[in-house]
Design an enzyme around this catalytic site. Structure first.
Site, PDB file in Angstrom:
ATOM      1  N   GLU A 156     -30.541  20.228   0.635  1.00 37.53           N
ATOM      2  CA  GLU A 156     -30.586  19.610   1.886  1.00 37.53           C
ATOM      3  C   GLU A 156     -30.184  20.537   3.109  1.00 37.53           C
ATOM      4  O   GLU A 156     -29.860  21.308   2.995  1.00 37.53           O
ATOM      5  CB  GLU A 156     -29.641  18.415   1.672  1.00 37.53           C
ATOM      6  CG  GLU A 156     -29.857  17.094   1.835  1.00 37.53           C
ATOM      7  CD  GLU A 156     -30.609  16.448   2.706  1.00 37.53           C
ATOM      8  OE1 GLU A 156     -31.318  17.218   3.365  1.00 37.53           O
ATOM      9  OE2 GLU A 156     -30.470  15.151   3.185  1.00 37.53           O
ATOM     10  N   ASP A 157     -30.858  19.753   4.118  1.00 40.77           N
ATOM     11  CA  ASP A 157     -30.420  20.649   5.371  1.00 40.77           C
ATOM     12  C   ASP A 157     -29.197  20.378   5.695  1.00 40.77           C
ATOM     13  O   ASP A 157     -28.260  21.396   6.283  1.00 40.77           O
ATOM     14  CB  ASP A 157     -31.676  20.216   6.620  1.00 40.77           C
ATOM     15  CG  ASP A 157     -31.525  18.905   6.952  1.00 40.77           C
ATOM     16  OD1 ASP A 157     -30.912  18.019   6.120  1.00 40.77           O
ATOM     17  OD2 ASP A 157     -32.484  18.427   7.823  1.00 40.77           O
ATOM     18  N   ASP A 194     -24.153  14.552   6.177  1.00 42.58           N
ATOM     19  CA  ASP A 194     -23.482  14.068   7.203  1.00 42.58           C
ATOM     20  C   ASP A 194     -22.545  12.937   6.733  1.00 42.58           C
ATOM     21  O   ASP A 194     -21.338  13.093   5.862  1.00 42.58           O
ATOM     22  CB  ASP A 194     -24.426  13.467   8.252  1.00 42.58           C
ATOM     23  CG  ASP A 194     -24.099  12.763   9.451  1.00 42.58           C
ATOM     24  OD1 ASP A 194     -23.423  13.443  10.285  1.00 42.58           O
ATOM     25  OD2 ASP A 194     -24.262  11.736   9.784  1.00 42.58           O
ATOM     26  N   PHE A 238     -24.660  16.551  16.765  1.00 40.92           N
ATOM     27  CA  PHE A 238     -25.792  16.372  16.187  1.00 40.92           C
ATOM     28  C   PHE A 238     -26.528  17.547  16.488  1.00 40.92           C
ATOM     29  O   PHE A 238     -26.644  18.080  17.894  1.00 40.92           O
ATOM     30  CB  PHE A 238     -26.583  15.230  17.043  1.00 40.92           C
ATOM     31  CG  PHE A 238     -27.681  14.555  16.223  1.00 40.92           C
ATOM     32  CD1 PHE A 238     -27.600  13.895  14.998  1.00 40.92           C
ATOM     33  CD2 PHE A 238     -29.111  15.231  16.151  1.00 40.92           C
ATOM     34  CE1 PHE A 238     -28.477  13.302  14.092  1.00 40.92           C
ATOM     35  CE2 PHE A 238     -30.235  14.847  15.428  1.00 40.92           C
ATOM     36  CZ  PHE A 238     -29.935  13.958  14.379  1.00 40.92           C
ATOM     37  N   ARG A 298     -37.585  20.799  15.615  1.00 42.38           N
ATOM     38  CA  ARG A 298     -37.362  21.181  14.237  1.00 42.38           C
ATOM     39  C   ARG A 298     -37.639  22.685  13.903  1.00 42.38           C
ATOM     40  O   ARG A 298     -37.016  23.227  13.250  1.00 42.38           O
ATOM     41  CB  ARG A 298     -38.580  20.382  13.441  1.00 42.38           C
ATOM     42  CG  ARG A 298     -37.982  20.387  11.865  1.00 42.38           C
ATOM     43  CD  ARG A 298     -39.261  19.686  11.065  1.00 42.38           C
ATOM     44  NE  ARG A 298     -39.180  18.329  11.355  1.00 42.38           N
ATOM     45  CZ  ARG A 298     -38.348  17.359  10.667  1.00 42.38           C
ATOM     46  NH1 ARG A 298     -37.435  17.846   9.956  1.00 42.38           N
ATOM     47  NH2 ARG A 298     -38.382  16.063  10.933  1.00 42.38           N
TER      48      ARG A 298
HETATM   49  P1  IMP Z   1     -26.370  11.432   5.343  1.00 46.89           P
HETATM   50  O1  IMP Z   1     -27.030  10.217   4.719  1.00 46.89           O
HETATM   51  O2  IMP Z   1     -25.609  10.525   6.772  1.00 46.89           O
HETATM   52  O3  IMP Z   1     -25.624  12.157   4.905  1.00 46.89           O
HETATM   53  O4  IMP Z   1     -27.386  11.990   6.314  1.00 46.89           O
HETATM   54  C1  IMP Z   1     -28.053  12.896   5.820  1.00 46.89           C
HETATM   55  C2  IMP Z   1     -29.412  13.304   6.564  1.00 46.89           C
HETATM   56  O5  IMP Z   1     -29.172  12.714   8.102  1.00 46.89           O
HETATM   57  C3  IMP Z   1     -30.208  14.748   6.683  1.00 46.89           C
HETATM   58  O6  IMP Z   1     -31.057  14.801   5.611  1.00 46.89           O
HETATM   59  C4  IMP Z   1     -30.695  15.013   8.011  1.00 46.89           C
HETATM   60  O7  IMP Z   1     -32.057  14.417   7.752  1.00 46.89           O
HETATM   61  C5  IMP Z   1     -29.938  13.703   8.759  1.00 46.89           C
HETATM   62  N1  IMP Z   1     -28.943  14.425   9.799  1.00 46.89           N
HETATM   63  C6  IMP Z   1     -27.669  14.208   9.609  1.00 46.89           C
HETATM   64  N2  IMP Z   1     -27.029  14.683  10.817  1.00 46.89           N
HETATM   65  C7  IMP Z   1     -28.068  15.592  11.439  1.00 46.89           C
HETATM   66  C8  IMP Z   1     -28.116  16.492  12.402  1.00 46.89           C
HETATM   67  O8  IMP Z   1     -26.974  16.911  13.024  1.00 46.89           O
HETATM   68  N3  IMP Z   1     -29.243  16.969  12.945  1.00 46.89           N
HETATM   69  C9  IMP Z   1     -30.357  16.450  12.329  1.00 46.89           C
HETATM   70  N4  IMP Z   1     -30.585  15.664  11.129  1.00 46.89           N
HETATM   71  C10 IMP Z   1     -29.402  15.365  10.746  1.00 46.89           C
HETATM   72 MG    MG Z   2     -32.801  15.306   6.009  1.00 47.82          MG
END
Ligand code: IMP
Ligand code: MG
Length: 179
Positions: A102-103, A106, A155, A168
């Site tokens: 994963e990148d 969050d 973010f 990106r």
């Molecule tokens: P989660 O389900 O809330 O953990 O979200 C994870 C996904 O949200 C990641 O795969 C990202 O694509 C996106 N994401 C969460 N935070 C960021 C950020 O700061 N920048 C860009 N994408 C984010």
């Molecule tokens: Mg993602």
């Protein structure tokens, strides 16, 4: 579309820091799995494609690669928690160790969903490798096996991460400022 401004004065991770983080993670992964294991990495599209392509080339052995694409954000900067598979994997994973790449993590909802999903498909064990971790934002418990950098709750964009498809492909990671 609203233009999102970059905070280029306070770059969070430079190209050099990104590279050393990737090399460290590649080392950790290489040390964890015996040489004879055929590694399988599943990248989460779109954000992880740059990280995964760098990471797999730093691990000096053969690796199977596949991708999954999920959607939860829509046009917002926060996860909706409503996760949908847009593109599924095409390799069989039954009985195999899987490393999900994963990148950023969050709230954790996406990765918890993916771990369950791959276990239901019969994976032996699902490991999590995320380049970034926004630990303060976690809403569900999640263990990250391989983590590049922990970052504060901002973010961020660059190195594969986007904000509404903007920024990106930047070679560094920085915050965006909403105007
Ligand atoms: P989660 O389900 O809330 O953990 O979200 C994870 C996904 O949200 C990641 O795969 C990202 O694509 C996106 N994401 C969460 N935070 C960021 C950020 O700061 N920048 C860009 N994408 C984010
Ligand atoms: Mg993602």
């Amino acid at each position: 579309m609203k233009k999102l401004k970059l905070d280029e004065e306070h770059v969070l991770l430079t190209k050099e820091q990104i590279h050393s983080g990737v090399v460290r993670l590649a080392q950790e992964i290489s040390n964890t799995f015996p040489k004879e294991d055929q590694l399988l990495m599943i990248g989460v599209l779109n954000g992880a494609f740059i990280f995964l392509s760098d990471l797999c080339r730093e691990i000096k052995r053969d690796i199977s690669i596949d991708f999954i694409q999920i959607s939860s954000y829509g046009q917002k900067l926060r996860s909706s928690g409503n996760i949908r598979i847009k593109k599924d994997i095409s390799v069989p994973i039954s009985g195999r160790n899987v490393i999900v790449v994963e990148d950023i993590i969050d709230s954790g909802h996406t990765m918890v969903f993916l771990k369950k999903y791959f276990m239901l498909k019969g994976a032996k064990r699902v490991y999590v490798c995320s380049f970034l971790d926004k630990l303060d934002r976690r809403e569900v418990p999640l263990e990250i096996d391989f983590c590049g950098y922990k970052i504060p709750d901002n973010f961020v964009v660059g190195y594969g991460l986007d904000a509404m498809e903007q920024h990106r492909c930047l070679p560094f990671v920085t915050k965006i400022i909403e105007e």
